[in-house]
Enzyme design. Structure first.
Site, PDB file in Angstrom:
ATOM      1  N   GLY A 304       0.800  -1.216   0.000  1.00 10.49           N
ATOM      2  CA  GLY A 304       0.000   0.000   0.000  1.00 10.49           C
ATOM      3  C   GLY A 304       0.833   1.266   0.000  1.00 10.49           C
ATOM      4  N   SER A 305       0.339   2.274   0.682  1.00  8.67           N
ATOM      5  CA  SER A 305       0.937   3.619   0.584  1.00  8.67           C
ATOM      6  C   SER A 305       2.307   3.739   1.225  1.00  8.67           C
ATOM      7  CB  SER A 305      -0.017   4.652   1.207  1.00  8.67           C
ATOM      8  OG  SER A 305      -1.212   4.740   0.450  1.00  8.67           O
ATOM      9  N   THR A 306       2.776   2.728   1.958  1.00  7.58           N
ATOM     10  CA  THR A 306       4.160   2.790   2.427  1.00  7.58           C
ATOM     11  C   THR A 306       5.114   2.857   1.235  1.00  7.58           C
ATOM     12  OG1 THR A 306       4.257   0.368   2.551  1.00  7.58           O
ATOM     13  CG2 THR A 306       3.700   1.545   4.579  1.00  7.58           C
ATOM     14  N   PHE A 307       4.672   2.322   0.060  1.00  6.72           N
ATOM     15  CA  PHE A 307       5.498   2.352  -1.143  1.00  6.72           C
ATOM     16  C   PHE A 307       5.647   3.769  -1.699  1.00  6.72           C
ATOM     17  CE2 PHE A 307       6.724  -1.826  -1.594  1.00  6.72           C
ATOM     18  CZ  PHE A 307       7.231  -2.123  -2.847  1.00  6.72           C
ATOM     19  N   LYS A 308       4.761   4.669  -1.306  1.00  5.82           N
ATOM     20  CA  LYS A 308       4.902   6.052  -1.767  1.00  5.82           C
ATOM     21  C   LYS A 308       6.200   6.669  -1.252  1.00  5.82           C
ATOM     22  CE  LYS A 308      -0.085   6.678  -2.159  1.00  5.82           C
ATOM     23  NZ  LYS A 308      -1.318   7.176  -1.550  1.00  5.82           N
TER      24      LYS A 308
END
Length: 582
Positions: A304-308
Site C-alpha cells: 500500500g501507501s508505504t510504497f509512496k
C-alpha cells in the site's frame, strides 16, 4: 554227535591251527607292537583334526569380529545410533546472553517385542502412566517380530520413575537430549524449533544445521560435549515487547494476522521481530499449523501507501522533483479503463510534502511517470524490493511483480499496488531511506557498524535521504503518523492502507494495513514496521485504517522499548526541556 557239538569242535581246531601258524612268540610280539603303533598314530591324527577344527573356528570368529568392527553400524530410520541420540546442539542466546534455546537430558521408552509375554497387560500398565498412549499402534508394535520398537519419546523424569515402578519385563529406556525453549513463543519464528531427533526444522535452528552441524551429525562426528553458544542480534526484552504488542493487536482489531520488526538502521541487525498467530516451539503441534507461517519474512503483501515513500525518494534521488516543487493533483488520472483518484483528495496543486502527508495517489503517480519505467524498476530493485531477500532465516518468500511493466503497472506500483513484497523487505528498504541512503542486508546475528560496511551498498544520495527524513518527520507531526507519535522520541513515518485481492478483485472491506516508522528523526537509529492483516474497527463494522490500527502498534512498541534501546528522550525546542508535565 549233535549239531552244536560239531560247531564247538570246529572252532577249537581253528583256534589251535591259527596258533600253530603264528610261527613263534617273537613274531607274535612284533604283530602286537605294530597294532599299538597304528592305534597311537590314529589317536594323534584325531587330536590334530580336533586342533585344526578349533583353530579354524576361532579364525572364523576373529574374522567376523574384525569385519563387524570395520563395517558401518546398521541403523533404521526410527532407531538412531546412541551417539546421535545424545549429540549436543549449541545453545542459542540473545545479544546479551539471555538463554533462548538449550538441550536438556531426557529418556525415551522402548520395547523388545520378542521378550514381551502379554502385550495386553503391558499396554494396560503403561496406560496408567502414559494417558495419551496410542493403544492400537502400541499393540501392533508389541506384537511384531522385531527386536526393537520405540514406544514413547522424551519422557519426563516422573514418567520414567512411574514406569520403572511397574516392573514390566521387555521394556527399557534410552538416554536422549531434548530441546528446551525457556521463552516459549516469545521468539518462536526467529529461533525456530527441532524435530523429535533434535534436528532443526525452521528458524535459526535450521540455519545452524545448514552451517555444518547436520553434516557432522550425518557422519557421526557430533558428540555430547557442550558447543559454543550461538548469539543472535535480538534483544529478548525488545522481542518480548514486540511479540506482546503484535499478539494483542489480533484481539484488539479482530485481525487474522499481524507482525512487527525493529531494525538498527546502521547495521541491519534485527532487534526484535514477531508474527502472529505464532506457536510454542516446546510443542509446535499444539495449536496446529496455523501459527507456523512467519508473515514477516515468508508471506508477501501489497504494502500500500508505504510504497509512496520509495516513489518520492526515487523522484528526489533522480532529481525529477525537489521538496519545493508542486504537483497538480486536481483531477483523477484515467488510463486503460482505470481511474486513479485520491482517497483524501484536496482538488488542488500539492507541494511534495503535502503529497506525502495526504498520501496522494495522483501526485505519486505523476512523480513515477516523470522518472520512467526502466529507472523506476531499477530503483526498486536496487532497494531489494523486487528480489528474494538474503538473510539467515530459511523461511524467505520471493516478491512478485509484473513480468512486463506497462504504464498502468508503473502507476499502481507507485502507490503500492501490483507488486508484493515481504514486510521485512519493506522495513529494510525503509532503513536506507533515513540512514543516509545505505542499504544493509538484514541479519539475525550480531554485527558492528564496522562489519556492516562490508555488506553495505549506497543506494541513494545522502541529500535525498536527508529530504526523506524531513518528510517522515513532517508526516509524523502533521499527517497520518500522528497516532504513532511518542513524546520525547521524535517518531516519523508513513502509513499504508491497501485493499486486499480476493478472487482477483480488490475487496474494499478487507485491508492490509502497515506503518513504516523511524526514530528519533533528528538522527534515526531504528526503523519500526508494523502491520495488521484485515483489521476491524473498534465496533467491528468495517475495515480499520492503518492510522488507527498499525500506527498505534508502533507507538506502543517505541514507548516501551526505546529506553531499553538506549534512546534518550528529548523535550522542547532542540531538547532544551528536560522534563515534561502530563
Amino acid at each position: 554227535m549233535s549239531f552244536l557239538s560239531r560247531i564247538m569242535v570246529l572252532k577249537s581246531r581253528g583256534h589251535f591251527s591259527t596258533g600253530a601258524r603264528g610261527a613263534s612268540p617273537r613274531k607274535a610280539g612284533a604283530n602286537f607292537e605294530g597294532i599299538r603303533k597304528r592305534k597311537a598314530q590314529q589317536a594323534r591324527n584325531r587330536v590334530g583334526i580336533v586342533i585344526f577344527g578349533f583353530a579354524a573356528l576361532y579364525c572364523v570368529i576373529g574374522g567376523r569380529m574384525v569385519y563387524y568392527a570395520m563395517s558401518e553400524p546398521q541403523t533404521t530410520s526410527s532407531i538412531p545410533p546412541a551417539d546421535r541420540l545424545m549429540a549436543s546442539r549449541p545453545d542459542i542466546v540473545d545479544r546479551n546472553g539471555a538463554l533462548l534455546a538449550t538441550d536438556i537430558r531426557t529418556v525415551s521408552l522402548f520395547a523388545e517385542p520378542h521378550k514381551i509375554v502379554d502385550a495386553d497387560e503391558v499396554i494396560e500398565k503403561l496406560s496408567t502412566v502414559l494417558h495419551d498412549l496410542d493403544i492400537k499402534g502400541t499393540y501392533a508394535k508389541l506384537s511384531s517380530k522385531s527386536r526393537f520398537q520405540w514406544l514413547k519419546r522424551q519422557l519426563t523424569p516422573k514418567q520414567q520413575s512411574q514406569i520403572l515402578a511397574l516392573g514390566i519385563p521387555g521394556i527399557g529406556f534410552r538416554p536422549e537430549k531434548r530441546r528446551f525453549y525457556p521463552g516459549g513463543p516469545t521468539a518462536a519464528h526467529i529461533v525456530g524449533y527441532v524435530n523429535i531427533d533434535n534436528r532443526g526444522v525452521s528458524g535459526m535452528e535450521r540455519y545452524i544445521d545448514s552451517q555444518g552441524l547436520a553434516d557432522l551429525a550425518a557422519v557421526g562426528m557430533t558428540s555430547n560435549q557442550p558447543l559454543e553458544p550461538v548469539k543472535l542480534s535480538i534483544d529478548v526484552r525488545v522481542q518480548a515487547i514486540v511479540r506482546d504488542v503484535v499478539a494483542s493487536s489480533i484481539d484488539k482489531y479482530k485481525s487474522i494476522g499481524g507482525g512487527a520488526v525493529v531494525i538498527d538502521v546502521h547495521t541491519g541487525e534485527i532487534l526484535g521481530m514477531a508474527s502472529a498467530p505464532d506457536f510454542d516451539p516446546n510443542d509446535p503441534n499444539a495449536n496446529g499449523p496455523e501459527g507456523w507461517m512467519n508473515r514477516m519474512t515468508n508471506s508477501t503483501f501489497e504494502m500500500g501507501s508505504t510504497f509512496k515513500s520509495f516513489t518520492i525518494a526515487m523522484g528526489l534521488d533522480e532529481k525529477k522533483i525537489t521538496l519545493g516543487d508542486s504537483i497538480d493533483a486536481r483531477f483523477p488520472i484515467r488510463m486503460g479503463g482505470y481511474t486513479v483518484k485520491d482517497f483524501h483528495g484536496k482538488g488542488r496543486f500539492l507541494s511534495v510534502p503535502e503529497v506525502f502527508q495526504y498520501s496522494s495517489n495522483i501526485g505519486t503517480a505523476k512523480i513515477a511517470d516523470a522518472v520512467g519505467i526502466p529507472d523506476h524498476k531499477a530503483f526498486l530493485t536496487k532497494l531489494g524490493l523486487l528480489t528474494r531477500m538474503k538473510t539467515e532465516l530459511p523461511e524467505i518468500a520471493t516478491p512478485s511483480s509484473p513480468r512486463e511493466w506497462k504504464k498502468i503497472n508503473q502507476v499502481t506500483i507507485s502507490f503500492g499496488h501490483g507488486v508484493s513484497t515481504t514486510p521485512l523487505q519493506t522495513a529494510v528498504a525503509g532503513a536506507a531511506l533515513v540512514n543516509g541512503g545505505v542499504l544493509h542486508p538484514p541479519t539475525f546475528l550480531p554485527r558492528t557498524e564496522e562489519q556492516a560496511t562490508e555488506f553495505a551498498t549506497q543506494v541513494m544520495n545522502p541529500s535525498s535521504s536527508k529530504d526523506m527524513r524531513y518528510l517522515f518527520e513532517w508526516n509524523g507531526s502533521r499527517g497520518s503518523g500522528r497516532n504513532a507519535r511518542v513524546e520525547g522520541f521524535d517518531v516519523g513515518g508513513k502509513t499504508g492502507t491497501a485493499d486486499k485481492v480476493v478472487n482477483g478483485r480488490y475487496a474494499h472491506d478487507k485491508n492490509f494495513n502497515a506503518f513504516l516508522a523511524a526514530f528519533p528523526m533528528s538522527n534515526p537509529r531504528y526503523v519500526v514496521l508494523s502491520f495488521s492483516d484485515e483489521p476491524k474497527t473498534d465496533k467491528g463494522n468495517g475495515a480499520a485504517l492503518a492510522a488507527t490500527s498499525a500506527a498505534p502498534m508502533v507507538k506502543e512498541i517505541i514507548a516501551r522499548s526505546a529506553p531499553i534501546l538506549g534512546v534518550q528522550p528529548s523535550f522542547g525546542e532542540n531538547g532544551s526541556a528536560l522534563l515534561v508535565s502530563y
